[in-house]
Design a protein around this motif. Structure first.
Motif, PDB file in Angstrom:
ATOM      1  N   ARG A  91      16.411  43.392  51.509  1.00  0.00           N
ATOM      2  CA  ARG A  91      17.651  44.238  51.656  1.00  0.00           C
ATOM      3  C   ARG A  91      19.065  43.756  51.553  1.00  0.00           C
ATOM      4  O   ARG A  91      19.736  44.742  51.236  1.00  0.00           O
ATOM      5  CB  ARG A  91      17.147  45.096  52.782  1.00  0.00           C
ATOM      6  CG  ARG A  91      16.164  46.018  53.142  1.00  0.00           C
ATOM      7  CD  ARG A  91      15.857  46.802  54.040  1.00  0.00           C
ATOM      8  NE  ARG A  91      15.920  46.319  55.412  1.00  0.00           N
ATOM      9  CZ  ARG A  91      14.830  46.047  55.821  1.00  0.00           C
ATOM     10  NH1 ARG A  91      13.467  46.492  55.414  1.00  0.00           N
ATOM     11  NH2 ARG A  91      14.841  45.479  57.277  1.00  0.00           N
ATOM     12  N   ARG A  92      19.232  42.610  51.959  1.00  0.00           N
ATOM     13  CA  ARG A  92      20.921  42.237  51.873  1.00  0.00           C
ATOM     14  C   ARG A  92      21.278  41.726  50.508  1.00  0.00           C
ATOM     15  O   ARG A  92      22.061  40.859  50.326  1.00  0.00           O
ATOM     16  CB  ARG A  92      20.945  41.171  52.928  1.00  0.00           C
ATOM     17  CG  ARG A  92      20.751  41.678  54.233  1.00  0.00           C
ATOM     18  CD  ARG A  92      21.683  42.737  54.813  1.00  0.00           C
ATOM     19  NE  ARG A  92      23.034  42.032  54.967  1.00  0.00           N
ATOM     20  CZ  ARG A  92      24.113  42.791  55.316  1.00  0.00           C
ATOM     21  NH1 ARG A  92      24.021  43.885  55.672  1.00  0.00           N
ATOM     22  NH2 ARG A  92      25.089  41.748  55.476  1.00  0.00           N
ATOM     23  N   ILE A  93      20.367  41.707  49.579  1.00  0.00           N
ATOM     24  CA  ILE A  93      20.641  41.326  48.039  1.00  0.00           C
ATOM     25  C   ILE A  93      20.902  42.673  47.091  1.00  0.00           C
ATOM     26  O   ILE A  93      19.879  43.448  47.123  1.00  0.00           O
ATOM     27  CB  ILE A  93      19.398  40.886  47.410  1.00  0.00           C
ATOM     28  CG1 ILE A  93      19.108  39.290  48.342  1.00  0.00           C
ATOM     29  CG2 ILE A  93      19.536  40.291  46.196  1.00  0.00           C
ATOM     30  CD1 ILE A  93      17.728  38.679  48.100  1.00  0.00           C
ATOM     31  N   LEU A  94      21.914  42.532  46.863  1.00  0.00           N
ATOM     32  CA  LEU A  94      22.334  43.933  46.046  1.00  0.00           C
ATOM     33  C   LEU A  94      22.460  43.340  44.551  1.00  0.00           C
ATOM     34  O   LEU A  94      23.116  42.511  44.021  1.00  0.00           O
ATOM     35  CB  LEU A  94      23.749  44.290  46.435  1.00  0.00           C
ATOM     36  CG  LEU A  94      24.378  45.201  45.466  1.00  0.00           C
ATOM     37  CD1 LEU A  94      23.294  46.622  45.737  1.00  0.00           C
ATOM     38  CD2 LEU A  94      25.941  45.667  46.030  1.00  0.00           C
ATOM     39  N   GLU A  95      21.524  43.979  43.813  1.00  0.00           N
ATOM     40  CA  GLU A  95      21.260  44.034  42.195  1.00  0.00           C
ATOM     41  C   GLU A  95      22.584  44.703  41.650  1.00  0.00           C
ATOM     42  O   GLU A  95      22.228  45.860  41.141  1.00  0.00           O
ATOM     43  CB  GLU A  95      19.991  44.016  41.841  1.00  0.00           C
ATOM     44  CG  GLU A  95      19.067  43.091  42.342  1.00  0.00           C
ATOM     45  CD  GLU A  95      17.549  43.341  42.059  1.00  0.00           C
ATOM     46  OE1 GLU A  95      16.765  42.427  41.855  1.00  0.00           O
ATOM     47  OE2 GLU A  95      17.108  44.562  42.318  1.00  0.00           O
ATOM     48  N   LEU A  96      23.564  44.028  41.401  1.00  0.00           N
ATOM     49  CA  LEU A  96      24.844  44.800  40.967  1.00  0.00           C
ATOM     50  C   LEU A  96      24.310  45.487  39.667  1.00  0.00           C
ATOM     51  O   LEU A  96      24.991  46.595  39.372  1.00  0.00           O
ATOM     52  CB  LEU A  96      26.042  43.973  40.675  1.00  0.00           C
ATOM     53  CG  LEU A  96      27.548  44.283  40.411  1.00  0.00           C
ATOM     54  CD1 LEU A  96      27.794  45.265  41.776  1.00  0.00           C
ATOM     55  CD2 LEU A  96      28.299  43.303  40.148  1.00  0.00           C
ATOM     56  N   HIS A  97      23.793  45.093  38.751  1.00  0.00           N
ATOM     57  CA  HIS A  97      23.451  45.733  37.429  1.00  0.00           C
ATOM     58  C   HIS A  97      22.096  46.057  37.274  1.00  0.00           C
ATOM     59  O   HIS A  97      21.545  46.537  36.239  1.00  0.00           O
ATOM     60  CB  HIS A  97      23.699  44.438  36.400  1.00  0.00           C
ATOM     61  CG  HIS A  97      25.250  44.116  36.211  1.00  0.00           C
ATOM     62  ND1 HIS A  97      25.788  42.996  35.838  1.00  0.00           N
ATOM     63  CD2 HIS A  97      26.409  44.696  36.665  1.00  0.00           C
ATOM     64  CE1 HIS A  97      27.024  42.947  35.679  1.00  0.00           C
ATOM     65  NE2 HIS A  97      27.317  43.793  36.443  1.00  0.00           N
ATOM     66  N   GLY A  98      21.291  46.229  38.607  1.00  0.00           N
ATOM     67  CA  GLY A  98      20.143  46.884  38.334  1.00  0.00           C
ATOM     68  C   GLY A  98      19.171  45.900  38.245  1.00  0.00           C
ATOM     69  O   GLY A  98      19.108  44.683  38.581  1.00  0.00           O
TER      70      GLY A  98
ATOM     71  N   SER B  24      24.914  38.137  53.013  1.00  0.00           N
ATOM     72  CA  SER B  24      24.569  38.928  51.913  1.00  0.00           C
ATOM     73  C   SER B  24      24.519  38.028  50.462  1.00  0.00           C
ATOM     74  O   SER B  24      25.423  37.114  50.370  1.00  0.00           O
ATOM     75  CB  SER B  24      24.874  40.227  51.792  1.00  0.00           C
ATOM     76  OG  SER B  24      25.086  40.678  52.940  1.00  0.00           O
ATOM     77  N   VAL B  25      23.896  38.617  49.514  1.00  0.00           N
ATOM     78  CA  VAL B  25      24.003  38.018  48.273  1.00  0.00           C
ATOM     79  C   VAL B  25      24.321  39.455  47.105  1.00  0.00           C
ATOM     80  O   VAL B  25      23.553  40.301  47.315  1.00  0.00           O
ATOM     81  CB  VAL B  25      22.675  37.227  47.781  1.00  0.00           C
ATOM     82  CG1 VAL B  25      22.763  37.051  46.375  1.00  0.00           C
ATOM     83  CG2 VAL B  25      22.565  36.139  48.482  1.00  0.00           C
ATOM     84  N   ILE B  26      25.176  39.172  46.226  1.00  0.00           N
ATOM     85  CA  ILE B  26      25.452  40.059  45.258  1.00  0.00           C
ATOM     86  C   ILE B  26      24.987  39.403  43.860  1.00  0.00           C
ATOM     87  O   ILE B  26      25.584  38.325  43.731  1.00  0.00           O
ATOM     88  CB  ILE B  26      26.780  40.717  45.255  1.00  0.00           C
ATOM     89  CG1 ILE B  26      27.124  41.312  46.402  1.00  0.00           C
ATOM     90  CG2 ILE B  26      27.056  41.659  44.068  1.00  0.00           C
ATOM     91  CD1 ILE B  26      28.492  42.286  46.580  1.00  0.00           C
ATOM     92  N   THR B  27      24.197  39.977  43.302  1.00  0.00           N
ATOM     93  CA  THR B  27      23.649  39.148  41.985  1.00  0.00           C
ATOM     94  C   THR B  27      24.058  40.382  40.761  1.00  0.00           C
ATOM     95  O   THR B  27      23.711  41.512  40.783  1.00  0.00           O
ATOM     96  CB  THR B  27      22.571  38.678  42.056  1.00  0.00           C
ATOM     97  OG1 THR B  27      21.901  37.740  40.703  1.00  0.00           O
ATOM     98  CG2 THR B  27      21.334  39.877  42.179  1.00  0.00           C
ATOM     99  N   GLN B  28      24.738  39.645  39.526  1.00  0.00           N
ATOM    100  CA  GLN B  28      24.659  40.345  38.416  1.00  0.00           C
ATOM    101  C   GLN B  28      23.342  40.158  37.853  1.00  0.00           C
ATOM    102  O   GLN B  28      23.372  40.909  36.697  1.00  0.00           O
ATOM    103  CB  GLN B  28      25.804  39.735  37.623  1.00  0.00           C
ATOM    104  CG  GLN B  28      27.094  39.734  38.152  1.00  0.00           C
ATOM    105  CD  GLN B  28      28.211  38.767  37.482  1.00  0.00           C
ATOM    106  OE1 GLN B  28      28.816  39.630  36.409  1.00  0.00           O
ATOM    107  NE2 GLN B  28      28.569  37.741  37.951  1.00  0.00           N
ATOM    108  N   ASN B  29      22.523  39.277  38.075  1.00  0.00           N
ATOM    109  CA  ASN B  29      21.208  39.144  37.246  1.00  0.00           C
ATOM    110  C   ASN B  29      20.138  40.236  37.309  1.00  0.00           C
ATOM    111  O   ASN B  29      20.243  40.828  38.636  1.00  0.00           O
ATOM    112  CB  ASN B  29      20.501  37.706  37.591  1.00  0.00           C
ATOM    113  CG  ASN B  29      21.437  36.789  37.674  1.00  0.00           C
ATOM    114  OD1 ASN B  29      22.388  36.718  36.705  1.00  0.00           O
ATOM    115  ND2 ASN B  29      21.248  35.547  38.161  1.00  0.00           N
ATOM    116  N   VAL B  30      19.295  40.670  36.739  1.00  0.00           N
ATOM    117  CA  VAL B  30      18.467  41.620  36.601  1.00  0.00           C
ATOM    118  C   VAL B  30      17.065  41.249  36.609  1.00  0.00           C
ATOM    119  O   VAL B  30      16.100  41.861  36.390  1.00  0.00           O
ATOM    120  CB  VAL B  30      18.622  42.760  35.417  1.00  0.00           C
ATOM    121  CG1 VAL B  30      20.023  43.425  35.365  1.00  0.00           C
ATOM    122  CG2 VAL B  30      18.426  42.109  33.885  1.00  0.00           C
ATOM    123  N   ASP B  31      17.016  39.891  36.780  1.00  0.00           N
ATOM    124  CA  ASP B  31      15.508  39.129  36.565  1.00  0.00           C
ATOM    125  C   ASP B  31      14.964  39.137  38.050  1.00  0.00           C
ATOM    126  O   ASP B  31      13.623  38.582  38.158  1.00  0.00           O
ATOM    127  CB  ASP B  31      15.884  37.816  36.207  1.00  0.00           C
ATOM    128  CG  ASP B  31      16.976  37.005  36.970  1.00  0.00           C
ATOM    129  OD1 ASP B  31      16.780  37.226  38.372  1.00  0.00           O
ATOM    130  OD2 ASP B  31      17.323  35.972  36.631  1.00  0.00           O
TER     131      ASP B  31
END
Length: 349
Positions: free
Chosen positions: A146-153, A125-132
Motif C-alpha cells: 500500500r505504500r508503493i505508489l505506481e505513478l504511471h499506473g 514509501s516508494v514511488i515508481t514510474q514503472n508499470v511492471d
C-alpha cells in the motif's frame, strides 16, 4: 492541431553527465549514511527493472535505445474514429506480444533491497514510474504494498471508457483466442523481438488491421456496442489522475529525504516531484548512470554508478543485523534474480 512529442532530456543538457565518479565503497557509505535516519522516500524508474530483463527506454547517454521509437499517444488511442481504431489495433497487437514477458518477470536484487529498506523502516514509501509491478512482487506485506505508489499506473488491470475494470490476464486470454495467427510471433519475443518497459513490442511486417480487439464484456451485457479499452497506464499526452498526483506530492512532503534510483526523469510527472522536494529543502541523492533532467539542480547530489551493487550493499549494511533474527529480512537480502540483457539494452529510465 496540438503538436505532441515524446518527453526527453532537455537538449540544453550535456550529452554526458558531469557528476564526479566515486568508488563503489564510497557510494555505499554515503547512501547508507543518507538513509540511516529513516523516513526516506524512494523514487524509481525503468533502470531498476533492467536486471529483470525488461529493457530500458534510454541508454547511458540519455538517448532512446530505439531511435525509431514511436509510442501511441493518449489522444490517438481514445480517438473514436476509424483512424483511432487502427491505433488501438496497433497498440493491442504489440501489447499482446509484450505483456507476457512483463507479467512473468521476476524482481531482481534492487527490488528486494528496496523492499528490505522499506521493511526495515529506512524507507517509508516508494514511488515508481514503472508499470511492471515488480516492486509489489518483491514486497512481503500488504501494508508495504500500500505504500508503493505506481505513478504511471499498472499493466495488470484494464478498463473501458465507461469505467469497467478487469484483470489483464483474462483479457490476454481473449486476445489470444481472437488472434491465432499472431500466436507464433510470441515465441520470438525476447529474441528477435524486444520488449519496452511498457510491454510494447516492435513488430515489422505484420498488418495491424487484421488484429481483433475484444470488447468489454460488461458493456456487452449492458447493451453498449461502442467502447474503447485501454490498460490502466498513463499514456504519453495523458494526465496523471488527480488522486495519484496529490498522493505523490503528499509522500514527498511527509518524507524527510529523497533517494532517486534508475531514472532520467524525462517525464515531467517525476521531475516536478524533485522540484517540489527542492522547494521544501529536502536532502536529495540521485543514483543513475548518464545524464538526467535533474543534473542542473544544484540541490541534487548525484552518484553516477549502476544501482545494483550499490543498493544491495546499502541494504545489507543497514538491515543485515536484523537478518540474523528475522527470516523475512534474511529472505529479502538474499533474493532476486539477474536476467542478462543484450549489450546496449541497459540504460536508465
Amino acid at each position: 492541431m496540438v503538436k505532441l512529442s515524446v518527453p526527453g532530456i532537455p537538449k540544453a543538457l550535456p550529452t554526458l553527465s558531469k557528476a564526479p565518479l566515486i568508488p563503489l565503497a564510497q557510494a555505499v557509505e554515503r547512501i547508507t549514511e543518507f538513509l540511516s535516519p529513516g523516513n526516506a522516500l524512494v523514487l524509481t524508474g525503468a533502470g531498476v527493472s533492467v536486471d529483470s530483463g525488461i529493457r530500458a527506454y534510454r541508454g547511458h547517454d540519455g538517448r532512446y535505445l530505439n531511435p525509431n521509437y514511436k509510442p501511441i499517444f493518449y489522444q490517438e488511442l481514445v480517438d473514436p474514429s476509424p483512424t483511432g481504431h487502427l491505433f488501438r489495433q496497433r497498440y493491442w497487437s504489440r501489447s499482446y506480444l509484450g505483456y507476457p514477458p512483463v507479467r512473468d518477470a521476476i524482481p531482481n536484487p534492487i527490488h528486494y533491497s528496496i523492499a528490505a529498506l522499506q521493511y526495515g523502516k529506512y524507507c517509508s514509501s516508494v514511488i515508481t514510474q514503472n508499470v511492471d509491478g515488480l516492486h509489489k512482487k518483491a514486497s512481503p506485506t500488504e501494508d508495504m504494498r500500500r505504500r508503493i505508489l505506481e505513478l504511471h499506473g499498472t499493466l495488470f488491470t484494464v478498463h473501458c471508457k465507461h469505467g469497467h475494470m478487469f484483470g489483464r490476464d483474462g483479457y490476454q486470454v481473449r486476445l489470444e483466442d481472437l488472434n491465432p495467427t499472431w500466436k507464433p510471433l510470441a515465441d520470438k519475443v525476447g529474441q528477435e523481438l524486444r520488449t519496452n518497459p511498457d510491454g510494447d513490442v516492435e513488430v515489422i511486417g505484420m498488418d495491424f488491421g487484421t488484429f481483433n480487439i475484444p470488447s468489454c464484456e460488461q458493456c456487452e451485457n449492458d447493451g453498449i456496442t461502442m467502447t474503447i479499452i485501454k490498460p490502466d497506464v498513463t499514456f504519453f499526452g495523458e494526465s496523471i489522475r488527480e488522486p495519484v498526483k496529490d498522493e505523490s506530492y503528499h509522500l514527498v512532503e511527509e518524507a524527510s529525504r529523497l533517494l532517486i534510483i534508475g531514472t532520467t526523469m524525462a517525464t515531467y510527472s517525476a521531475f516536478r516531484l524533485i522540484r517540489h522536494a527542492v522547494e521544501l529543502d529536502k536532502p536529495i541523492i540521485l543514483l543513475n548512470v548518464g545524464p538526467t533532467r535533474a543534473d542542473t539542480l544544484e540541490a541534487v547530489e548525484k552518484i553516477e554508478l549502476p544501482a545494483g551493487d550499490v543498493i544491495r550493499a546499502v541494504a545489507r549494511a543497514l538491515c543485515g543485523p536484523k537478518a540474523q533474527t528475522d527470516p523475512v529480512m534474511r529472505t529479502l537480502l538474499t533474493s532476486g534474480v539477474v536476467r542478462a540483457v543484450k549489450t546496449g539494452d541497459r540504460g536508465a529510465g
